[in-house]
Enzyme design. Structure first.
Site, PDB file in Angstrom:
ATOM      1  N   GLU A 244      17.081 -14.073   4.417  1.00 49.45           N
ATOM      2  CA  GLU A 244      16.595 -15.454   4.284  1.00 49.45           C
ATOM      3  C   GLU A 244      17.838 -16.297   4.080  1.00 49.45           C
ATOM      4  OE1 GLU A 244      15.965 -18.723   2.876  1.00 49.45           O
ATOM      5  OE2 GLU A 244      14.959 -17.911   1.094  1.00 49.45           O
TER       6      GLU A 244
ATOM      7  N   LYS B  18      21.052  -7.509  -7.386  1.00 55.02           N
ATOM      8  CA  LYS B  18      22.264  -8.202  -7.859  1.00 55.02           C
ATOM      9  C   LYS B  18      21.997  -9.699  -7.939  1.00 55.02           C
ATOM     10  CE  LYS B  18      26.047  -9.994  -5.999  1.00 55.02           C
ATOM     11  NZ  LYS B  18      26.324 -11.092  -6.950  1.00 55.02           N
TER      12      LYS B  18
ATOM     13  N   GLU C 272      25.198 -27.210   6.735  1.00 55.61           N
ATOM     14  CA  GLU C 272      24.388 -27.173   5.515  1.00 55.61           C
ATOM     15  C   GLU C 272      25.246 -27.655   4.340  1.00 55.61           C
ATOM     16  OE1 GLU C 272      23.184 -23.284   3.933  1.00 55.61           O
ATOM     17  OE2 GLU C 272      21.214 -24.151   3.527  1.00 55.61           O
TER      18      GLU C 272
ATOM     19  N   CYS D  10      17.302 -24.105   0.374  1.00 55.94           N
ATOM     20  CA  CYS D  10      17.619 -23.686   1.748  1.00 55.94           C
ATOM     21  C   CYS D  10      16.790 -24.467   2.770  1.00 55.94           C
ATOM     22  CB  CYS D  10      17.421 -22.188   1.903  1.00 55.94           C
ATOM     23  SG  CYS D  10      15.877 -21.617   1.187  1.00 55.94           S
TER      24      CYS D  10
HETATM   25  P1  NDP Z   1      26.514 -16.579  -0.762  1.00 57.58           P
HETATM   26  O1  NDP Z   1      25.766 -16.330   0.492  1.00 57.58           O
HETATM   27  O2  NDP Z   1      27.957 -16.275  -0.822  1.00 57.58           O
HETATM   28  O3  NDP Z   1      25.850 -15.788  -1.997  1.00 57.58           O
HETATM   29  C1  NDP Z   1      24.543 -15.265  -2.047  1.00 57.58           C
HETATM   30  C2  NDP Z   1      24.566 -13.903  -2.735  1.00 57.58           C
HETATM   31  O4  NDP Z   1      25.310 -12.968  -1.938  1.00 57.58           O
HETATM   32  C3  NDP Z   1      25.275 -13.908  -4.099  1.00 57.58           C
HETATM   33  O5  NDP Z   1      24.647 -12.986  -4.959  1.00 57.58           O
HETATM   34  C4  NDP Z   1      26.672 -13.453  -3.717  1.00 57.58           C
HETATM   35  O6  NDP Z   1      27.411 -12.965  -4.792  1.00 57.58           O
HETATM   36  C5  NDP Z   1      26.362 -12.378  -2.693  1.00 57.58           C
HETATM   37  N1  NDP Z   1      27.482 -12.033  -1.813  1.00 57.58           N
HETATM   38  C6  NDP Z   1      28.565 -12.787  -1.483  1.00 57.58           C
HETATM   39  N2  NDP Z   1      29.377 -12.099  -0.657  1.00 57.58           N
HETATM   40  C7  NDP Z   1      28.814 -10.885  -0.456  1.00 57.58           C
HETATM   41  C8  NDP Z   1      29.176  -9.728   0.298  1.00 57.58           C
HETATM   42  N3  NDP Z   1      30.302  -9.675   1.008  1.00 57.58           N
HETATM   43  N4  NDP Z   1      28.355  -8.662   0.273  1.00 57.58           N
HETATM   44  C9  NDP Z   1      27.216  -8.670  -0.444  1.00 57.58           C
HETATM   45  N5  NDP Z   1      26.821  -9.735  -1.184  1.00 57.58           N
HETATM   46  C10 NDP Z   1      27.598 -10.839  -1.191  1.00 57.58           C
HETATM   47  O7  NDP Z   1      26.272 -18.068  -1.184  1.00 57.58           O
HETATM   48  P2  NDP Z   1      27.218 -18.968  -2.117  1.00 57.58           P
HETATM   49  O8  NDP Z   1      26.760 -18.771  -3.481  1.00 57.58           O
HETATM   50  O9  NDP Z   1      28.667 -18.720  -1.893  1.00 57.58           O
HETATM   51  O10 NDP Z   1      26.900 -20.398  -1.548  1.00 57.58           O
HETATM   52  C11 NDP Z   1      27.571 -20.840  -0.365  1.00 57.58           C
HETATM   53  C12 NDP Z   1      26.642 -21.595   0.533  1.00 57.58           C
HETATM   54  O11 NDP Z   1      25.584 -20.737   0.952  1.00 57.58           O
HETATM   55  C13 NDP Z   1      25.922 -22.768  -0.111  1.00 57.58           C
HETATM   56  O12 NDP Z   1      26.695 -23.911  -0.126  1.00 57.58           O
HETATM   57  C14 NDP Z   1      24.715 -22.886   0.787  1.00 57.58           C
HETATM   58  O13 NDP Z   1      25.082 -23.603   1.933  1.00 57.58           O
HETATM   59  C15 NDP Z   1      24.391 -21.459   1.152  1.00 57.58           C
HETATM   60  N6  NDP Z   1      23.337 -20.879   0.296  1.00 57.58           N
HETATM   61  C16 NDP Z   1      22.103 -20.702   0.821  1.00 57.58           C
HETATM   62  C17 NDP Z   1      21.087 -20.230   0.020  1.00 57.58           C
HETATM   63  C18 NDP Z   1      19.717 -20.038   0.523  1.00 57.58           C
HETATM   64  O14 NDP Z   1      18.771 -20.095  -0.264  1.00 57.58           O
HETATM   65  N7  NDP Z   1      19.520 -19.766   1.794  1.00 57.58           N
HETATM   66  C19 NDP Z   1      21.296 -19.920  -1.394  1.00 57.58           C
HETATM   67  C20 NDP Z   1      22.661 -20.068  -1.830  1.00 57.58           C
HETATM   68  C21 NDP Z   1      23.619 -20.547  -0.998  1.00 57.58           C
HETATM   69  P3  NDP Z   1      28.304 -14.029  -5.625  1.00 57.58           P
HETATM   70  O15 NDP Z   1      27.360 -14.872  -6.347  1.00 57.58           O
HETATM   71  O16 NDP Z   1      29.134 -13.207  -6.501  1.00 57.58           O
HETATM   72  O17 NDP Z   1      29.123 -14.768  -4.604  1.00 57.58           O
END
Ligand code: NDP
Length: 499
Positions: free
Chosen positions: A268, A193, A399, A302
Site C-alpha cells: 500500500e 516493524k 507526493e 496516502c
Molecule cells: P518509508 O517508505 O521509508 O517508510 C515506511 C516503513 O518502511 C518504515 O517502517 C520504514 O522504516 C520502513 N523502511 C524503510 N526502508 C526500508 C527498507 N529498505 N526495507 C524495509 N523497510 C524499510 O517512508 P518514510 O517514512 O521515509 O516517508 C517518506 C515518504 O513516503 C513520505 O514523505 C510519503 O511521501 C511516503 N509515505 C507514504 C505512506 C503511505 O501511507 N502510503 C506512509 C509514510 C510515508 P523507518 O521508519 O525506519 O524508515
C-alpha cells in the site's frame, strides 16, 4: 522523558518513564541483542519522549523462531472461537485504554487529540472486532468437478505462516491494526516493524496483547530502522509474506528483496489523489470536504486529495471559500483540545514539505493561504492552498505528504473525459474524490478514474469492511474487508477418491 503537562494521563507518564522501551518478542519485553537504542521525539516541541531499543537482524531471527514455535504449537491448535474471543478481548482492552493510547499516539506522531480520540483509536477497536467476527466464517468451498461423482473435491484456506509487516508513521496504531486483524483472524503469526518516528503505540499495544492471553510468539513487535530491521524482515528466508505500507520507493525495494524466496507481497504505497469539483456540487459539503481531504492528519495521508480540480465556473468562489476557512484552522500542539492541525511528524518531513513550498513558489504557483512553515519549536506547517498550478509543476506531480493542495481549473461541463484524463495522468492511483449532485455523472466519473478508492460527495471515509489499496504505482493487494483475508491465506485443493 520530557512531557511535563498535567493533562498527560498517568498511564502515559508511567509508560514514558519506564526507561528504554523494549522489543516485544516471544511474548516477552526484551532488550535488543546490540543493546543500542534510539530516541522517540515529540514533534510538537522537538524534545525527546523516550528511548527505544533498536532491533537488527539477530532480533528479527529471534522473533522468527518465536513466531514459528507459536505457529506450529498453541496457535494452530486453538479453536476458531477461542481465537475470535482473544481478538475481541484485545479490542475491549484497547477500548478500556482509549485515552492513554490516544494521548501516546498524539505525543509520538503530533496529530490532534481530537483525531486520535475520535478516529484513530475507535477505528482500531472496530477493526479488531470486525476481524474477530471473521475467524469462523472465512473458509474454502466444495467444488463440483467434471470428472466423476466419486471424486470429491474441495478447497481449504490455510494461513501462510510467519508474516512480516512493515508500517509507516502516519497512522501508527491504525496501520498496525489493519495488518494484524486480518493476519490473526486467518491464523497467521506476525513480526511487525513500526516506523522509527513512531514506535510507542504498538509497544503499548504489546502490553494489551499479553493481557489478552495470546500465546507467546503469535505477535512480535520490532522497533528500529528500515534499512536494518526492515531489510532483515524483507530478506528473511523463513518469513513467507510481507505486507508493507509506505513510500513507492521503498515498496520497490521490498518487492525486489521479497522475490528471493518468493514471499507473498502486498503493498500500500504513495498517492497524488485527484479531487474533482463539478459546478453543480453542493458548496456547503464540497468546501469542507476538500479541506478535510487535504488537511486531515496534516496532509500526511496516502490518499490525501492533493490535486484539486475545480470547474472554471466556480473556481474563484470555491477557492476563496476554501482559503477563508483554511486561514481559520487552529494550529497547535496535538494535546491541546482546540488544535485542528498539529505538527508534522519529524524534522525530516518538515524539511521535505518546506522544500515543496519553496519549489511551488519558484515554479510560479500562488499561495492563496499558508505557503510557509512556522518557526520552531515543533514542526508546524501552515495549511497551504496553491492556485495557478499547472500539471507540469513538481507540486502537481510528486507526493508532498503535508498540508499542501495544488488547485487547477478545468473546463467543459458535459465533457468529463478531459478532467478524467488529467486526473488519471499520474503514476499513482490510490484515492480520488468527485463532488456533484448529478448521480449519472458521479458514477460515470467514479468508474473512469484509475484509483483503488473513489469517494463521491465525501472524502477519507474508512471502514474495516471496505477494502483499501492502490492501482498503478500505489501498490497492489488490499487491506481491510474480506479481501484482506484472501491476502493472508493460501488455497489448498483437496482431491478425495471415494471409491
Ligand atoms: P518509508 O517508505 O521509508 O517508510 C515506511 C516503513 O518502511 C518504515 O517502517 C520504514 O522504516 C520502513 N523502511 C524503510 N526502508 C526500508 C527498507 N529498505 N526495507 C524495509 N523497510 C524499510 O517512508 P518514510 O517514512 O521515509 O516517508 C517518506 C515518504 O513516503 C513520505 O514523505 C510519503 O511521501 C511516503 N509515505 C507514504 C505512506 C503511505 O501511507 N502510503 C506512509 C509514510 C510515508 P523507518 O521508519 O525506519 O524508515
Amino acid at each position: 522523558m520530557a512531557v511535563s503537562n498535567e493533562k498527560v494521563h498517568p498511564k502515559v507518564q508511567e509508560f514514558l518513564q519506564k526507561g528504554p522501551r523494549k522489543l516485544f518478542i516471544g511474548g516477552q519485553f526484551v532488550e535488543s541483542y546490540s543493546g543500542k537504542t534510539f530516541k522517540s521525539v515529540n514533534p510538537a516541541t522537538g524534545d525527546d519522549l523516550c528511548e527505544v531499543y533498536e532491533a537488527d537482524d539477530k532480533d528479527v531471527d529471534r522473533a522468527v523462531d518465536a513466531a514459528e514455535k507459536a505457529f506450529h504449537g498453541p496457535w494452530s491448535k486453538m479453536s476458531a472461537s477461542e481465537r475470535s474471543r482473544m481478538i475481541w478481548k484485545l479490542a475491549d482492552l484497547i477500548e478500556e485504554n482509549l485515552e492513554p493510547i490516544a494521548q501516546l499516539e498524539t505525543l509520538d506522531n503530533g496529530k490532534p487529540i481530537r483525531e486520535t480520540r475520535n478516529a484513530d483509536v475507535p477505528l482500531v477497536i472496530d477493526h479488531f472486532r470486525y476481524y474477530a467476527g471473521w475467524v469462523n466464517k472465512f473458509s474454502g468451498e466444495v467444488i463440483n468437478n467434471s470428472l466423476h461423482p466419486h471424486i470429491f473435491t474441495y478447497t481449504r484456506r490455510e494461513p501462510i505462516g510467519v508474516c512480516g509487516q512493515i508500517i509507516p508513521w502516519n497512522f501508527p496504531l491504525l496501520m498496525a491494526s489493519w495488518k494484524l486483524g486480518a493476519a490473526l483472524a486467518t491464523g497467521n503469526v506476525v513480526i511487525l516493524k513500526s516506523a522509527e518516528d513512531t514506535p510507542l503505540s504498538v509497544l503499548y499495544l504489546a502490553e494489551l496483547i499479553q493481557q489478552a492471553g495470546f500465546p507467546e510468539g503469535v505477535v512480535n513487535f520490532i522497533s528500529g530502522y528500515g534499512h536494518i530491521a526492515g531489510a532483515a524482515i524483507t530478506n528473511h528466508p523463513r518469513i513467507r509474506k510481507i505486507a508493507f505500507t509506505g513510500s513507492t520507493e521503498v515498496g520497490k525495494i521490498i518487492m525486489r528483496d521479497a522475490s528471493k524466496n518468493v514471499k507473498r507481497v502486498t503493498l500500500e504505497l504513495g498517492g497524488k489523489s485527484p479531487n474533482i469539483v463539478f459546478p453543480d456540487a453542493d458548496f456547503s459539503k464540497a468546501v469542507p470536504g476538500a479541506l478535510h481531504s487535504i488537511f486531515f492528519n496534516q496532509g500526511q495521508v496516502c490518499s490525501a486529495g492533493a490535486r484539486l480540480f475545480v470547474h472554471k465556473k466556480i473556481y474563484d468562489n470555491f477557492l476563496s471559500d476554501m482559503s477563508n476557512a483554511a486561514s481559520k484552522i487552529k494550529i497547535g500542539p496535538g494535546l491541546e483540545e482546540e488544535t485542528q492541525i498539529g505538527p508534522l511528524v519529524s524534522a525530516k518531513q518538515y524539511e521535505t514539505v518546506r522544500g515543496y513550498l519553496e519549489k511551488g513558489k519558484e515554479e510560479g504557483a500562488k499561495a492563496l493561504t499558508g505557503g510557509v512553515t512556522n518557526e520552531g519549536p515543533g514542526y508546524f506547517v501552515q495549511p497551504t492552498i496553491f492556485a495557478d498550478v499547472n500539471e507540469q509543476m513538481t507540486i502537481a506531480r510528486e507526493e508532498i505528504f503535508g498540508p499542501v493542495v495544488a488547485a487547477m481549473p478545468f473546463d467543459g461541463e458535459e465533457q468529463i473525459a478531459d478532467v478524467v484524463r488529467r486526473a488519471n495522468d499520474s503514476e499513482y492511483g490510490l484515492g480520488a474524490g468527485v463532488w456533484t449532485t448529478d448521480v449519472r455523472k458521479a458514477h460515470k466519473v467514479a468508474h473512469a478514474l484509475e484509483a483503488g478508492t473513489v469517494w463521491v460527495n465525501c472524502y477519507n471515509l474508512f471502514d474495516a469492511a471496505m477494502p483499501f489499496g492502490g492501482f498503478k504505482q500505489s501498490g497492489f493487494g488490499r487491506e481491510m474487508g474480506k479481501y484482506a483475508l484472501e491476502m493472508y491465506t493460501d488455497v489448498k485443493s483437496v482431491w478425495v477418491n471415494l471409491e
